[in-house]
Design a protein around this motif. Sequence first.
Motif, PDB file in Angstrom:
ATOM      1  N   ILE A 184       5.083   2.212  -0.478  1.00 18.48           N
ATOM      2  CA  ILE A 184       3.847   1.249  -0.120  1.00 18.48           C
ATOM      3  C   ILE A 184       2.731   1.855  -0.396  1.00 18.48           C
ATOM      4  O   ILE A 184       1.794   1.041  -0.891  1.00 18.48           O
ATOM      5  N   GLU A 185       2.514   3.204  -0.441  1.00 18.17           N
ATOM      6  CA  GLU A 185       1.184   3.641  -0.877  1.00 18.17           C
ATOM      7  C   GLU A 185       0.988   3.337  -2.501  1.00 18.17           C
ATOM      8  O   GLU A 185       0.008   3.188  -2.930  1.00 18.17           O
ATOM      9  N   GLU A 186       2.142   3.320  -3.376  1.00 15.50           N
ATOM     10  CA  GLU A 186       1.769   3.055  -4.606  1.00 15.50           C
ATOM     11  C   GLU A 186       1.637   1.731  -4.748  1.00 15.50           C
ATOM     12  O   GLU A 186       0.738   1.246  -5.425  1.00 15.50           O
ATOM     13  N   PHE A 187       2.210   0.701  -3.829  1.00 17.55           N
ATOM     14  CA  PHE A 187       1.823  -0.670  -4.040  1.00 17.55           C
ATOM     15  C   PHE A 187       0.340  -0.954  -3.209  1.00 17.55           C
ATOM     16  O   PHE A 187      -0.338  -2.001  -3.935  1.00 17.55           O
ATOM     17  N   ILE A 188      -0.141  -0.247  -2.200  1.00 20.49           N
ATOM     18  CA  ILE A 188      -1.621  -0.228  -1.904  1.00 20.49           C
ATOM     19  C   ILE A 188      -2.465   0.278  -3.095  1.00 20.49           C
ATOM     20  O   ILE A 188      -3.551  -0.430  -3.258  1.00 20.49           O
ATOM     21  N   GLY A 189      -2.107   1.289  -3.834  1.00 17.09           N
ATOM     22  CA  GLY A 189      -2.872   1.560  -5.038  1.00 17.09           C
ATOM     23  C   GLY A 189      -2.932   0.637  -6.028  1.00 17.09           C
ATOM     24  O   GLY A 189      -4.174  -0.034  -6.986  1.00 17.09           O
ATOM     25  N   ILE A 190      -1.897  -0.409  -6.075  1.00 20.20           N
ATOM     26  CA  ILE A 190      -1.875  -1.509  -7.423  1.00 20.20           C
ATOM     27  C   ILE A 190      -2.876  -2.629  -6.799  1.00 20.20           C
ATOM     28  O   ILE A 190      -3.736  -3.153  -7.557  1.00 20.20           O
ATOM     29  N   VAL A 191      -2.631  -3.099  -5.257  1.00 20.95           N
ATOM     30  CA  VAL A 191      -3.479  -4.223  -5.024  1.00 20.95           C
ATOM     31  C   VAL A 191      -5.066  -3.916  -4.843  1.00 20.95           C
ATOM     32  O   VAL A 191      -5.957  -4.330  -5.160  1.00 20.95           O
ATOM     33  N   GLY A 193      -6.509  -2.003  -7.111  1.00 22.52           N
ATOM     34  CA  GLY A 193      -6.905  -1.564  -8.552  1.00 22.52           C
ATOM     35  C   GLY A 193      -6.983  -0.291  -9.186  1.00 22.52           C
ATOM     36  O   GLY A 193      -7.381  -0.087 -10.239  1.00 22.52           O
ATOM     37  N   ARG A 194      -6.212   0.668  -8.473  1.00 20.99           N
ATOM     38  CA  ARG A 194      -6.141   1.870  -9.023  1.00 20.99           C
ATOM     39  C   ARG A 194      -5.129   1.895 -10.178  1.00 20.99           C
ATOM     40  O   ARG A 194      -3.973   1.284 -10.037  1.00 20.99           O
ATOM     41  N   THR A 195      -5.318   2.849 -10.895  1.00 20.17           N
ATOM     42  CA  THR A 195      -4.248   2.889 -12.221  1.00 20.17           C
ATOM     43  C   THR A 195      -3.361   3.781 -11.923  1.00 20.17           C
ATOM     44  O   THR A 195      -3.328   4.611 -10.828  1.00 20.17           O
ATOM     45  N   LYS A 196      -2.327   3.995 -12.789  1.00 23.90           N
ATOM     46  CA  LYS A 196      -1.158   4.996 -12.524  1.00 23.90           C
ATOM     47  C   LYS A 196      -1.829   6.573 -12.554  1.00 23.90           C
ATOM     48  O   LYS A 196      -1.222   7.225 -11.669  1.00 23.90           O
ATOM     49  N   ALA A 197      -2.979   6.768 -13.233  1.00 23.33           N
ATOM     50  CA  ALA A 197      -3.335   8.029 -13.105  1.00 23.33           C
ATOM     51  C   ALA A 197      -4.057   8.480 -12.017  1.00 23.33           C
ATOM     52  O   ALA A 197      -4.107   9.430 -11.547  1.00 23.33           O
ATOM     53  N   SER A 198      -4.684   7.548 -11.480  1.00 23.68           N
ATOM     54  CA  SER A 198      -5.443   7.486 -10.020  1.00 23.68           C
ATOM     55  C   SER A 198      -4.505   7.307  -8.685  1.00 23.68           C
ATOM     56  O   SER A 198      -5.300   7.282  -7.828  1.00 23.68           O
ATOM     57  N   SER A 199      -3.280   6.950  -8.836  1.00 25.48           N
ATOM     58  CA  SER A 199      -2.537   6.776  -7.782  1.00 25.48           C
ATOM     59  C   SER A 199      -2.575   7.912  -6.846  1.00 25.48           C
ATOM     60  O   SER A 199      -2.151   9.209  -7.313  1.00 25.48           O
ATOM     61  N   ARG A 200      -2.720   7.674  -5.636  1.00 22.08           N
ATOM     62  CA  ARG A 200      -2.538   9.046  -4.742  1.00 22.08           C
ATOM     63  C   ARG A 200      -1.108   9.775  -4.699  1.00 22.08           C
ATOM     64  O   ARG A 200      -1.083  10.846  -4.494  1.00 22.08           O
ATOM     65  N   VAL A 201      -0.181   8.630  -4.466  1.00 25.12           N
ATOM     66  CA  VAL A 201       1.217   9.115  -4.139  1.00 25.12           C
ATOM     67  C   VAL A 201       1.860   8.221  -5.346  1.00 25.12           C
ATOM     68  O   VAL A 201       1.816   7.108  -5.341  1.00 25.12           O
TER      69      VAL A 201
END
Length: 360
Positions: A184-191, A193-201
């Motif tokens: 869920i945290e990764e999908f939140i980063g996608i929506v 606009g965070r890139t893979k390198a800046s994803s929190r989890v």
Amino acid sequence: MTFSIAFAAGVTPTKWTRAWAERRPDQPLEVFRTTPDEQSAVLRDGRAQVSIVRLPIDEHDLSLIALYREIPVVVAAKDHFIADADSLLVADLADEHLLQDPDAVPEWRDVATEVREGIRRPLAAVRDMDETMELVAAGVGIVIVPHSIARLHSRKDLVSRPVEDVAESQVSLAWLAAETTEDIEEFIGIVRGRTKASSRVDSVACRRREGQEGEEDRQGQGRREGVARRRREGKARRGQEDPVRARPHPQHREPQARQAHRPLSRAARAGSGSGSGSGCRARPSHPPRLVLRAPTAPLRARHAWREAAQLARGPTRLARSGATGARSRQRSGCRAQAGATGCRRTVLSLSGALRRGSPR
């Protein structure tokens, strides 16, 4: 385990699901559309991990992130009067019959004639929005919906126009607050606009891939730093072996250094030579210049011989060649003194003398 995403009608989650597939190719993804009544129910019964909802919903025990807002539009039959307008106010629709619950559009409810006078007839039983649009196309009434809903159910016999004084609808991402996982945290980063390198989890697979890529980046950075260091050392060695190459270009010197190496002016050179210009700079020592000058006497004789030869060819040739200046004045003087024949004889004599005495 499959990651499930639910979305409300009219929402287009394609760009987010595509980004998920590129970032998590090892994680299966399930996407399905929900009705307005089950937007939050799919989260509580476990059918979806996240849901893209259109407010208002029951927000109890949910976490929400606002995504975007949608403008409202009124949809009516093609021959309705709204087709002649670019946009409308809700007061323009006060005498219309709304094929929705009046509480869903409180701005229309407050000005509606049929609500104020108590003459509103009951709504017809419909199963979904498609049947509602059938009634609108038949001229039974109108609906006020978000723009994406009107676009989803657009038809040739329907027309839609924006309503300026009706509140916009909010589209948000919702999930259970007590069940926030790494997916869920990764999908939140996608929506967001965070890139893979800046994803929190990130997932374990993503962290493993990023660790490998990071190690390759560190190795490449080390190689680049080694090459740059060897280049600097080589330049330093060449500068010690060859002082001329180590000396900086005049354009790269400091302003004081460029001022010291600037050539002196004529007045400064005259002042330094007489000893009176104490404030003048000392002229830097330069190797003497070798100036080559060509002898002028033979060249003058050769030019005189060439002019005499051209005069000997006659006035017609001179006029054709466009001779002017001194040669034309000399030819006119000869004509005035001895005539055309005498001038030609004089010129031939001068030409022969110069030919005998001219250098080869």
